[in-house]
Write a protein that holds these residues in place. Structure first.
Motif, PDB file in Angstrom:
ATOM      1  N   TYR A  81       0.808  -1.046  -0.092  1.00  0.00           N
ATOM      2  CA  TYR A  81       0.028   0.025  -0.113  1.00  0.00           C
ATOM      3  C   TYR A  81       0.749   1.214  -0.100  1.00  0.00           C
ATOM      4  O   TYR A  81       1.858   1.299   0.669  1.00  0.00           O
ATOM      5  CB  TYR A  81      -0.982   0.095   1.312  1.00  0.00           C
ATOM      6  N   PHE A  82       0.378   2.251  -0.738  1.00  0.00           N
ATOM      7  CA  PHE A  82       1.058   3.665  -0.423  1.00  0.00           C
ATOM      8  C   PHE A  82      -0.078   4.207   0.289  1.00  0.00           C
ATOM      9  O   PHE A  82      -1.116   4.597  -0.197  1.00  0.00           O
ATOM     10  CB  PHE A  82       1.165   4.320  -1.869  1.00  0.00           C
ATOM     11  N   ILE A  83       0.379   4.748   1.384  1.00  0.00           N
ATOM     12  CA  ILE A  83      -0.536   5.324   2.013  1.00  0.00           C
ATOM     13  C   ILE A  83      -0.491   6.989   1.858  1.00  0.00           C
ATOM     14  O   ILE A  83       0.477   7.600   2.406  1.00  0.00           O
ATOM     15  CB  ILE A  83      -0.224   5.281   3.770  1.00  0.00           C
ATOM     16  N   GLU A  84      -1.522   7.500   1.260  1.00  0.00           N
ATOM     17  CA  GLU A  84      -1.554   8.852   0.901  1.00  0.00           C
ATOM     18  C   GLU A  84      -1.889   9.791   2.294  1.00  0.00           C
ATOM     19  O   GLU A  84      -3.328   9.694   2.697  1.00  0.00           O
ATOM     20  CB  GLU A  84      -2.452   9.117  -0.188  1.00  0.00           C
ATOM     21  N   ASN A  85      -1.058  10.273   2.951  1.00  0.00           N
ATOM     22  CA  ASN A  85      -1.153  10.708   4.132  1.00  0.00           C
ATOM     23  C   ASN A  85      -1.483  12.593   4.178  1.00  0.00           C
ATOM     24  O   ASN A  85      -1.484  12.981   5.105  1.00  0.00           O
ATOM     25  CB  ASN A  85      -0.051  10.553   5.254  1.00  0.00           C
ATOM     26  N   GLY A  86      -1.390  12.866   2.832  1.00  0.00           N
ATOM     27  CA  GLY A  86      -1.428  14.308   2.773  1.00  0.00           C
ATOM     28  C   GLY A  86      -0.247  14.815   3.223  1.00  0.00           C
ATOM     29  O   GLY A  86      -0.097  16.107   2.875  1.00  0.00           O
ATOM     30  N   LEU A  87       1.016  14.353   3.515  1.00  0.00           N
ATOM     31  CA  LEU A  87       2.155  14.954   4.139  1.00  0.00           C
ATOM     32  C   LEU A  87       3.252  14.642   2.890  1.00  0.00           C
ATOM     33  O   LEU A  87       4.526  15.174   3.416  1.00  0.00           O
ATOM     34  CB  LEU A  87       2.661  14.394   5.202  1.00  0.00           C
ATOM     35  N   MET A  88       3.020  13.999   1.717  1.00  0.00           N
ATOM     36  CA  MET A  88       4.175  13.945   0.843  1.00  0.00           C
ATOM     37  C   MET A  88       4.518  14.831  -0.092  1.00  0.00           C
ATOM     38  O   MET A  88       3.808  15.785  -0.355  1.00  0.00           O
ATOM     39  CB  MET A  88       3.688  12.592   0.005  1.00  0.00           C
TER      40      MET A  88
END
Ligand code: XMP
Length: 325
Positions: A65-72
């Motif tokens: 999984y690539f967790i899109e944490n909004g911080l990338m």
């Protein structure tokens, strides 16, 4: 708190990358058996290497999984997913932006921010994904330096759990496998290269687990992350040819007075840090040519009208750290 002390470093000069790969593939296969494992890919050298090792060991029984944490960084989630698709590894992009920003709301203390990210990542988002996938194992790209710095109390790395005596099986419902825990970064790069990853991956500058949140002093909000994201892009564009170990932009919490169109203005401050280092344990500010520094200041203040001040960190690590949080 119980601390694991049985991890021995494999030094770069002692590392035989092909043998290491074979051994880790065997170890992962036998630990997971016929089960399913998950891992989170961020696109950095550590998680990319773990993804390749585990994919070799488990094939389709690995769920990445690539967790899109909004911080990338800008464009990073899509770039990483499509790069690995081309290698034949399916990566699922999981949107968790709201959860991360909710967890970070109102927090200004660096350790509290790191803790909120750890909890959101491992307990809420990953705990859920692992349960849904039926996986009992989580593969993680923890490296030797992470353990060392955490044990020394230098920093609570967000990926250190079992070393701190936290039973992940009990706390989060899965077991953690850390195939790179005996290696420092240069050794990981050697393994990544031997696995056939391209230079843009195996030579990537390090990027912290808490991502751009490690570069926002004060509260982490979507707007403040967007500001540091834009500045990061400019710093990376301008510094990538400098040969530095790592380069980054930091958003300060304090606003300062500036001048715009002949009037006094009140705006944000961006701090640029550019590091010479071997392994991030110690570091020195890179002696960047002055014309690069000038271009950085000109681009940041013209492309980002909310910024009125750009500074360059001239402090060594220690006492500075590479990141700001
Ligand atoms: P500091 O800021 O402690 O950073 O001097 C040392 C190196 O580690 C990276 N860094 C992290 N990497 N999780 C990571 O995987 C983290 O929580 C973390 N914090 C810092 C940092 O970019 C530098 O290379």
């Amino acid at each position: 708190m119980k601390i694991k002390d049985d991890i021995r470093e494999i030094k770069l000069e002692d590392l035989k990358a092909d043998e290491f790969i074979k051994q880790k593939v065997r170890e992962i296969s036998s630990a997971v058996g016929n089960g399913i494992a998950v891992n989170a890919l961020s696109g950095g050298v550590d998680s990319s290497t773990v993804t390749l090792l585990a994919h070799r060991a488990l094939g389709d029984r690995l769920k990445t999984y690539f967790i899109e944490n909004g911080l990338m960084r800008e464009g990073e989630p899509q770039r990483v997913v499509s790069f690995f698709r081309k290698l034949g590894i399916k990566v699922e992009l999981f949107d968790a932006r709201k959860e991360f920003f909710n967890a970070l709301k109102g927090l200004t203390d660096p350790e509290e921010k790191r803790e909120a990210i750890t909890q959101t990542f491992y307990k809420n988002v990953f705990g859920r994904l692992v349960k849904e996938s039926g996986a009992e194992f989580l593969l993680h790209g923890t490296i030797y330096t992470d353990v060392e710095e955490t044990l020394a109390g230098v920093k609570r790395q967000h990926n250190i759990l079992e070393q701190l005596g936290i039973d992940t099986k009990k706390a989060f419902g899965y077991k953690v496998i850390e195939p790179l825990v005996e290696l420092r970064k240069p050794a990981v790069r050697k393994v990544a290269k031997a696995l056939g990853l391209p230079e843009e991956v195996y030579n990537r500058p390090p990027f912290p687990g808490p991502a751009l949140a490690a570069r926002v002093i004060g509260e982490v909000t979507p707007e403040r992350i967007e500001t540091v994201r834009k500045a990061t892009k400019i710093v990376e564009d301008e510094s990538s040819g400098s040969g530095a170990f790592q380069y980054l932009a930091i958003l300060h919490a304090d606003m300062v007075t500036g001048m715009r169109e002949g009037k006094r203005d009140y705006g944000h401050q961006i701090e640029v840090r550019c590091w010479d280092s071997k392994d991030a344990v110690t570091g020195e500010p890179t002696r960047l040519p002055h014309d690069i520094m000038e271009r950085l200041a000109d681009r940041i203040t013209s492309e980002m009208p909310q910024v009125v001040s750009v500074t360059y960190n001239i402090t060594r690590k220690p006492p500075s750290t590479i990141e700001a949080v």
